[in-house]
Every structure is written in C-alpha cells, then in structure tokens.
Design a protein around this motif. Structure first.
Motif, PDB file in Angstrom:
ATOM      1  N   PRO A  68     -89.651  34.352  38.415  1.00  0.00           N
ATOM      2  CA  PRO A  68     -90.743  35.293  39.060  1.00  0.00           C
ATOM      3  C   PRO A  68     -92.328  35.399  38.986  1.00  0.00           C
ATOM      4  N   SER A  69     -92.798  34.838  37.799  1.00  0.00           N
ATOM      5  CA  SER A  69     -94.221  34.715  37.776  1.00  0.00           C
ATOM      6  C   SER A  69     -94.560  33.403  38.290  1.00  0.00           C
ATOM      7  N   ALA A  83     -93.049  32.684  41.197  1.00  0.00           N
ATOM      8  CA  ALA A  83     -93.205  32.934  42.356  1.00  0.00           C
ATOM      9  C   ALA A  83     -94.542  33.681  42.677  1.00  0.00           C
ATOM     10  N   ALA A  84     -95.040  34.464  41.648  1.00  0.00           N
ATOM     11  CA  ALA A  84     -96.224  35.169  42.131  1.00  0.00           C
ATOM     12  C   ALA A  84     -97.455  34.072  42.257  1.00  0.00           C
ATOM     13  N   LEU A 132     -95.203  31.790  45.807  1.00  0.00           N
ATOM     14  CA  LEU A 132     -93.738  32.284  46.081  1.00  0.00           C
ATOM     15  C   LEU A 132     -92.634  31.500  47.010  1.00  0.00           C
ATOM     16  N   GLY A 133     -93.429  30.927  47.978  1.00  0.00           N
ATOM     17  CA  GLY A 133     -92.792  29.871  48.890  1.00  0.00           C
ATOM     18  C   GLY A 133     -91.664  28.976  48.162  1.00  0.00           C
TER      19      GLY A 133
END
Lengths: 309, 367
Positions: free
Chosen positions: B12-13, B15-16, B19-20
C-alpha cells in the motif's frame, strides 16, 4: 549528389539533432503525462467518496469529516518537522559553508548527504523502537511541569509513539535536502559582499546576517518548501512511529494522536474494499492538491523576494 | 511475521506513490514453474487471495500440497481479508482466505452466490487464540475477568491497582502504574473478534458493537500484530491483544471462563469452537461459526478467531474443480492441519468440524 545538396541546404535536418531534440521533448512530455495521469486517476477514482455515507468512511458523516483530522495531522506533523529541521539545517549549512575548516566541512557535508540515503522504513523502525521509548522521560517531565501549555497537556505516552516523536523523525528525514540546498546558496554569496561587510568592521555573525542571509533568503524558503513537500508525503516513518486515533488535538505528547493522510492510506489500504478504497484515493487527491498548493506558494514567495533583492 | 507485515505495508505505501501501478502490480504471486513429472493426476494453477494473517499457514499448505502434487502451482496473495473476498466475488481468484465469515449485511454472501452461480462454500481452516498481553513491572501472572478486560479497554479502569483488577488477583502485588491499553490502528480480524468477545462476555462494560476498526478514538494505536507486540513490549503498564502465536516473550493473562481461570492455548480455542453452534441462517455448505463467547465448557478459551476458506461448489473447468477440491481436502485433513500447526503456530480445527468440512469439500464438482 542530391544528398549532399540536401545536407548543405538544411543543416537543421541532421539526424542526430532531430533525434536528440525529440528525445528531450518526449522526456519533458512524459513528466507532464505522468502528472496528468495521476491527477486524472485520483479525481476519477476519488469522486465516489465525496458522496459516500458513514458506513464506508469509518463512521464519519461525510468525506470532509473523514479527511479533516487526517489533513490536520499531516499539516501538524509537517509543520513541527519544519520548525525543528529548518533552524538546524541553516546552522549545519552555515557551519559547512562559513565556519568549519574545509576538511571537517566536507566530512559533515558527506554525513548529512548520507542521512538522505537511509530508507524511510529504517527511520520508522528506529523512531518507533528506539527514539520513542528514549523520549518518554522527556514527555513525562513536560507533562508534569508544562502541562498548562496545550501542546504538553498530557497524559504523557508510555511508549513515546507520539506526533512529536514522528515530527522529530520527519525533521531528521528532511534535514539533508534543506541543508544541501541552503549550503549551495550560502556558498554562492558574492565574495565581495562578504569582504565589504568584514572590511566595515562586522563580526563574522554580523557579516552573515548582513550579506549572506539577505542574499540567500529566497533559497532558504525554497529549500524549506522542498522539505515540507517531503514531510507532507512521508508515509512509512509516520505509519510505523505514530499511535494514531483519528482525532484533532494539539496535544503533542499523549498516546492519542491524529494520523496523517499518507500513513492512513498505507495502514488501511490492505483491508479496504469498495467505496473505502475510493475514500482513500480521494484523501490522496487532497494530499496531491495540498502539495501542489505548497509548491506554488513556494515559487510565488521565491519569485517575489527575488524581485525585491 | 515481520516479513509478512512489511510486505503488507510495502504494497500500500507503493500505492500511495503510484496507486494506479500498485493496483495491478499487487497481485503478482510467487509463481514457480513446476515442470517435473507429476506424482498425482492433479495439475494446473490455482490462485487465491485474502487474509495476511493466514499467510504463514498458507505457505505451509502450498508447500505441502505442491510437494505431493508436483504438477500443481498454488498462488496466494495476502492482500487482506476484505480485498481477498472482493477479488473472489469479482471472479479474480479461485478461492479466498478470510479471518471473518462472509458478511450477509455487507452483501458478501449474495455477491459470492452470484459469482459461483450457487451458494459459496465456506469452511474453517484453523482457529487461533487471541492472548491478552501485558507488560507491568513486577507482575508475571495476571487473571482478568471479561468485565475487567472490557473496563480496561473502555478506559474506565485506569490504574493497575484498581479494585476490579485486585478482585481478580487477590494474591498479586499490583503497582499503581497507569494502564496504557494498546489497540490495533489498522482494520483487523483480531480486533473484530476481540471486540465481539468484549461485547458478548463483558457484562455490559463494553458498549460498542464488534468491528474490524477499533471503535474508541483515543488511546495507543499500533499497526499490525508486530506493531502491537512492540508497543506493548516497549511501554510501561501496557496491555494489548494479539494472536497467541505471535506474542513472543510477552506475558499473557488468563481469562475467566465459567469459574475457572483459563490461559490462552490452541486446545482451549479448539474446545471453544467445538462448544459453539454453526450459524443456521447460512446456506448449506457455509460453515460460519457463531462463536459462543460466554461458553463455560471446561478448558475452553472463547477469546479466539476462526479463519475460513471460501470457494465455489462448482467450477466451469473440470481440472480446476479437481484442484480446488484437492487443495481444500488437504488443508482440512489431519496432515494439513498438523503442517500449519507446526509451521504457523495455528490451532487445528476440531475433528467434528473437519468431518463436516470434508463432506462439503467433497461435493465440489465441475459444472
């Protein structure tokens, strides 16, 4: 025959020039496309969150209520980090550019640059497992003696995983970039200005105040803004250090702290489904916009002070 | 566990930042090309996704199953229970692992039915006791009644020498240290089961409904089980809750079951499941357990969670149906359960449950 004529007639069309010009153009365009792509993605994916209900927003009644504590935490942590890092960075930069002997100055410069190479996960581990517990006695002292100041209202955290700890870690992380830029700016102060100040009987500090700082003001501001950008977006270190509860408070030393946008995305994305994902992306959009605003503000300040110099 | 949680944070980081990209990149599994000759007639590839808490058990099962069937590849993406169920319902993966049963109120049961074309099957794959861990100077052994635990975590019991704690521990020397209750700041199946326990067994001292998100907006929050353990271990007067297999050196409190003080144990958790009824509002093939948090069965430890595997009763592809059936049969078999217990520290499901699960898994077929 004809090829020779063509070459002589239009030197612009030489193959190397053409390829290189287009390559640089493509590189420039790629940046724009990437930025636009991120913005479009964040907007499209974020829109459903603006009308989402409490069940998708961890109980918050609307997206604004959901994102406000996060935004508050982001800005608070970044502002604190800057308040700690900028004076320190200016001091280090001055040491390197004006005070320390050359050999020591080079060494300090290397060490500061080395700080930038440490991954943020490592800072997170260090902050959460080492620095936090070490700061607990300080927090207890602050809570005992200075609790009339809202910042230190307490009760003090027993693990040290507070927003102040997170800000200190952030400060260390933004220190290299602020120092590096300030150092360059200080070193570029016109030699004549400095010598003139010294010739008029100024002490070294007066010389720095009178000739270095005015010259470097816009540079310091842009250095601080670059640091702020990093502090706003830092994810891992905050996620690993901070004990977050989604509140809005100025109490810096208790175990109840606001989270930050980036850390919140990192922590909740893994288990998010449906609209929750959109809400996280929308909060990313908010961060994106804030970062943009900060950068534009920095440019504006810099351009304004350049005119006045 | 550290590796697990880092990976879980890392995805998830990333992703930050992008994100795509992350959305499409997360799913990359640990695909291994198995070209050696098969020792069974099963072959092909199976994709699963879900609970990251199940990752170490799943690693053991994948390794064990692939060893026995060399033509088979099982992938498992520990994206989280919610994400796993969502992927399964969207048809992206063949099976899902979840720390909570499909939630009918969120429409998960219906979505799974739509995806499979029939009621999805849901079988427990392990049970795991949740320990109440504490770090109080000079206290090695602690008894806590459910109501006391609820009072501590609701913030009503504030110091370790509170009368309620003293009443539970008449012989212990308790300091006047402030209690610092630690909760999970991320969404977690552990939190859901812990709050469910507090709500049902807490005798009115806990007024919040069971939820994956900690309901109180104050107190010490820690990310993931590893964060919980380090926060409790690094603080003073701290108390928290975590999967028993992860508590390490921390001390775990005994909870009151009936009139006896019961320490957390895998056997106790299995006994508590055995004493609990199945949720009879569920379709046939859905073994969601309504855990009886107030059971008084001797030796039972009702503060625990049950994990589930979710799959379809029928698959379009004959090979796929055989593969899902084979893998699930292995997971719930005595051998598979032992493998997970040895490698992941989870508790085996009780024999009576395994039997029922076996008949459900046996019914998996091709369309």
């Amino acid at each position: 025959m004809s090829t020779i004529e063509a070459k002589a007639g239009s030197p612009k069309r030489r193959l190397g020039d053409l390829v290189f010009a287009n390559l640089t153009r493509a590189a420039g365009l790629t940046i724009l496309l990437a930025l636009a792509g991120v913005a479009v993605f964040l907007t499209i994916e974020g829109i459903p969150a603006f009308t989402a209900g409490p069940e998708d927003l961890k109980g918050a009644s609307s997206f604004v209520v959901y994102v406000w504590p996060l935004l508050f935490g982001t800005l608070l942590a970044a502002a604190l980090a800057l308040a700690i890092a900028v004076p320190l960075a200016i001091g280090v930069a001055l040491t390197v550019s004006h005070y320390a002997p050359r050999r020591i100055a080079t060494l300090i410069g290397y060490l500061i640059d080395l700080l930038a190479a440490v991954p943020s996960v490592v800072y997170g581990l260090w902050g959460g497992l080492f620095l936090g517990p070490k700061l607990v006695p300080l927090y207890e002292w602050l809570a005992d003696h200075l609790s009339f100041i809202p910042f230190f209202a307490g009760p003090a955290s027993t693990t040290g995983r507070t927003i102040l700890t997170a800000s200190i870690v952030l400060a260390i992380m933004v220190l290299p970039i602020v120092t590096a830029i300030s150092r360059e700016i200080f070193a570029q102060t016109p030699r004549l200005n400095e010598e003139a100040a010294l010739a008029l009987g100024a002490t070294r500090w007066e010389m720095i105040r009178l000739s270095v700082f005015p010259y470097a003001r816009s540079g310091i501001v842009s250095a601080a803004m670059l640091g702020l950008g990093r502090a706003l977006g830092e994810t891992m270190a905050v996620a690993m250090v901070l004990s977050a509860s989604g509140v809005v408070t100025f109490n810096l030393i208790s175990s109840t702290n606001p989270s930050t946008i980036a850390a919140n995305i990192a922590l909740t994305f893994a288990d998010a489904t449906g609209i929750q994902v959109n809400a996280l992306i929308a909060s990313g959009l908010v961060l994106f916009v804030i970062t943009f605003v900060v950068n534009f503000a920095a440019r504006w300040i810099v351009s304004r002070s350049e005119v006045s110099v | 566990m550290n590796r697990t949680s880092l990976r879980r944070i890392a995805a998830p980081s990333a992703a930050a930042l992008a994100l795509g990209f992350a959305l499409s990149a997360c799913g990359a599994g640990n695909e291994t090309d198995n070209a050696s000759s098969g020792s069974s007639d099963l072959s092909g590839k199976l994709d699963g996704s879900g609970s990251s808490a199940q990752e170490s058990a799943m690693d053991a099962w994948r390794a064990g199953f692939q060893k026995a069937n060399s033509g088979v590849t099982i992938n498992y993406d520990p994206a989280g229970s919610g994400a796993g169920v969502e992927k399964f319902n969207a048809g992206g993966v063949d099976f899902a692992g979840s720390d909570a049963a499909l939630d009918p109120e969120k429409g998960e049961v219906d979505a799974a039915k739509k995806r499979c074309g029939a009621d999805a099957i849901e079988v427990p794959n392990y049970v795991s006791p949740i320990a109440v861990v504490f770090n109080v100077e000079g206290v090695d052994k602690l008894n806590l009644a459910p109501k006391t635990i609820a009072g501590i975590f609701a913030g009503k019991i504030k110091t370790w020498d509170d009368a309620a704690i003293k009443a539970d521990n008449p012989d212990a020397k308790l300091p006047s240290t402030k209690i610092d209750p630690v909760h999970r700041s991320d969404e977690s199946g552990t939190t859901k089961n812990f709050t469910d326990y507090l709500e049902k067994a807490g005798d009115g001292a806990w007024t919040y409904p069971a939820d994956k998100v900690w309901p109180i907006k104050s107190g010490e929050g820690a990310n993931q089980t590893s964060g919980m353990i380090s926060a409790v271990g690094g603080g003073k007067g701290t108390v928290g809750y975590a999967d028993l297999s992860q508590v390490g050196d921390l001390k775990a409190a005994s909870i009151k079951v009936g009139d006896a003080w019961t320490p957390p144990s895998a056997e106790g958790a299995a006994k508590a499941v055995e004493a609990s009824p199945l949720d009879d509002s569920r379709p046939e093939g859905d073994m969601a357990v309504k855990i009886d948090r107030t059971t008084t069965a001797a030796g039972a430890y009702p503060l625990m969670l049950t994990s589930y595997l979710i799959a379809c009763p029928t698959y379009d592809d004959k090979a796929k149906a055989a593969l899902v059936k084979g893998f699930l049969t292995y997971v719930i078999s005595e051998e598979g359960q032992q493998e997970a217990a040895d490698n992941a520290g989870s508790a085996p499901i009780p024999a009576s449950f395994a039997e029922k699960a076996k008949t459900i898994v046996d019914s998996i077929s091709a369309k």
